[in-house]
Design a protein around this motif. Sequence first.
Motif, PDB file in Angstrom:
ATOM      1  N   GLN A   1       0.834  -1.206   0.000  1.00 61.34           N
ATOM      2  CA  GLN A   1       0.000   0.000   0.000  1.00 61.34           C
ATOM      3  C   GLN A   1       0.865   1.250   0.000  1.00 61.34           C
ATOM      4  O   GLN A   1       0.633   2.181  -0.776  1.00 61.34           O
ATOM      5  CB  GLN A   1      -0.905  -0.011   1.231  1.00 61.34           C
ATOM      6  CG  GLN A   1      -1.768   1.224   1.384  1.00 61.34           C
ATOM      7  CD  GLN A   1      -2.609   1.160   2.636  1.00 61.34           C
ATOM      8  OE1 GLN A   1      -3.650   0.547   2.641  1.00 61.34           O
ATOM      9  NE2 GLN A   1      -2.136   1.776   3.712  1.00 61.34           N
TER      10      GLN A   1
ATOM     11  N   ASP B   1      -5.089   0.214  -2.843  1.00 63.13           N
ATOM     12  CA  ASP B   1      -6.113  -0.039  -1.831  1.00 63.13           C
ATOM     13  C   ASP B   1      -5.975  -1.505  -1.413  1.00 63.13           C
ATOM     14  O   ASP B   1      -6.106  -2.403  -2.247  1.00 63.13           O
ATOM     15  CB  ASP B   1      -7.482   0.234  -2.460  1.00 63.13           C
ATOM     16  CG  ASP B   1      -8.673  -0.081  -1.583  1.00 63.13           C
ATOM     17  OD1 ASP B   1      -8.516  -0.697  -0.512  1.00 63.13           O
ATOM     18  OD2 ASP B   1      -9.795   0.274  -2.001  1.00 63.13           O
TER      19      ASP B   1
ATOM     20  N   HIS C   1     -13.554   4.725  -0.597  1.00 62.79           N
ATOM     21  CA  HIS C   1     -12.232   4.554   0.009  1.00 62.79           C
ATOM     22  C   HIS C   1     -11.597   5.917   0.323  1.00 62.79           C
ATOM     23  O   HIS C   1     -11.052   6.113   1.410  1.00 62.79           O
ATOM     24  CB  HIS C   1     -11.322   3.725  -0.909  1.00 62.79           C
ATOM     25  CG  HIS C   1     -10.082   3.287  -0.235  1.00 62.79           C
ATOM     26  ND1 HIS C   1     -10.045   2.248   0.664  1.00 62.79           N
ATOM     27  CD2 HIS C   1      -8.828   3.772  -0.287  1.00 62.79           C
ATOM     28  CE1 HIS C   1      -8.816   2.099   1.119  1.00 62.79           C
ATOM     29  NE2 HIS C   1      -8.053   3.019   0.553  1.00 62.79           N
TER      30      HIS C   1
ATOM     31  N   ARG D   1     -10.071   6.202   4.129  1.00 53.19           N
ATOM     32  CA  ARG D   1      -8.812   6.926   4.376  1.00 53.19           C
ATOM     33  C   ARG D   1      -8.925   7.974   5.488  1.00 53.19           C
ATOM     34  O   ARG D   1      -8.029   8.059   6.324  1.00 53.19           O
ATOM     35  CB  ARG D   1      -8.299   7.569   3.093  1.00 53.19           C
ATOM     36  CG  ARG D   1      -7.528   6.609   2.232  1.00 53.19           C
ATOM     37  CD  ARG D   1      -6.760   7.365   1.149  1.00 53.19           C
ATOM     38  NE  ARG D   1      -6.663   6.536  -0.016  1.00 53.19           N
ATOM     39  CZ  ARG D   1      -6.848   6.950  -1.263  1.00 53.19           C
ATOM     40  NH1 ARG D   1      -7.104   8.208  -1.515  1.00 53.19           N
ATOM     41  NH2 ARG D   1      -6.736   6.116  -2.262  1.00 53.19           N
TER      42      ARG D   1
ATOM     43  N   GLU E   1     -14.161  -0.702   6.000  1.00 50.91           N
ATOM     44  CA  GLU E   1     -13.443  -1.641   5.130  1.00 50.91           C
ATOM     45  C   GLU E   1     -14.368  -2.804   4.730  1.00 50.91           C
ATOM     46  O   GLU E   1     -14.383  -3.234   3.580  1.00 50.91           O
ATOM     47  CB  GLU E   1     -12.205  -2.203   5.842  1.00 50.91           C
ATOM     48  CG  GLU E   1     -11.195  -1.164   6.254  1.00 50.91           C
ATOM     49  CD  GLU E   1     -10.110  -0.922   5.235  1.00 50.91           C
ATOM     50  OE1 GLU E   1     -10.231  -1.381   4.090  1.00 50.91           O
ATOM     51  OE2 GLU E   1      -9.128  -0.258   5.605  1.00 50.91           O
TER      52      GLU E   1
ATOM     53  N   GLU F   1     -16.741  -1.685   2.131  1.00 51.52           N
ATOM     54  CA  GLU F   1     -16.053  -1.613   0.834  1.00 51.52           C
ATOM     55  C   GLU F   1     -15.946  -3.017   0.229  1.00 51.52           C
ATOM     56  O   GLU F   1     -16.161  -3.211  -0.970  1.00 51.52           O
ATOM     57  CB  GLU F   1     -14.667  -0.993   0.992  1.00 51.52           C
ATOM     58  CG  GLU F   1     -13.930  -0.856  -0.319  1.00 51.52           C
ATOM     59  CD  GLU F   1     -12.590  -0.162  -0.193  1.00 51.52           C
ATOM     60  OE1 GLU F   1     -11.714  -0.473  -1.015  1.00 51.52           O
ATOM     61  OE2 GLU F   1     -12.409   0.690   0.706  1.00 51.52           O
TER      62      GLU F   1
END
Length: 173
Positions: A33, A39, A72, A77, A112, A115
């Motif tokens: 990363q 990602d 994201h 973030r 997360e 996502e």
Amino acid sequence: MPIQPDPDAHPFWRFSLDRYGRSGVPPLCLEIQEETGADVNLLLFGLWLGSEGWCITGAGAGRCAEAVAAWHAEIVRPLRAVRRRLKGWQVCPDAPRETLRAGIQKWEIEAERLEQDMLFALYEGLLVAEPALIEAEPDRAAAMTANLDTFAALAPKGKGAAEPRDKLVALCL
């Protein structure tokens, strides 16, 4: 902070919890990363697809990256940034700061997971899209490696070094 897998969760989330819980996997994911700007959820999705016998095309990877990019950037973030900023901050007492930090980490993990839910929802569409997923050869490591390269190539800083990628694949088989 180990998370208990939900038996009703989709297989991608269960895979991610299992693999990310393995010794050596988190630092390799974070190294990739940092090196590429990738990602980690997309990297894990590529690993999971490869473990299931699929190679994703560049177009398919692009669809996935585009589908989660705003979430994201605007949710995951910023939560991570706040959690990291609180680490060791001496402006307030340690105990309440760490309680707050732990709470933010729970929300970060939930973001997360959401996502990953978005990515898993794309999975069936990728199976029927031409040609987003290609059945891989029996070598799952090769499929996982190819998928990592495909997703990492979309990352802001490019593909990155092979060594951490290869170590990650070996640990995730």
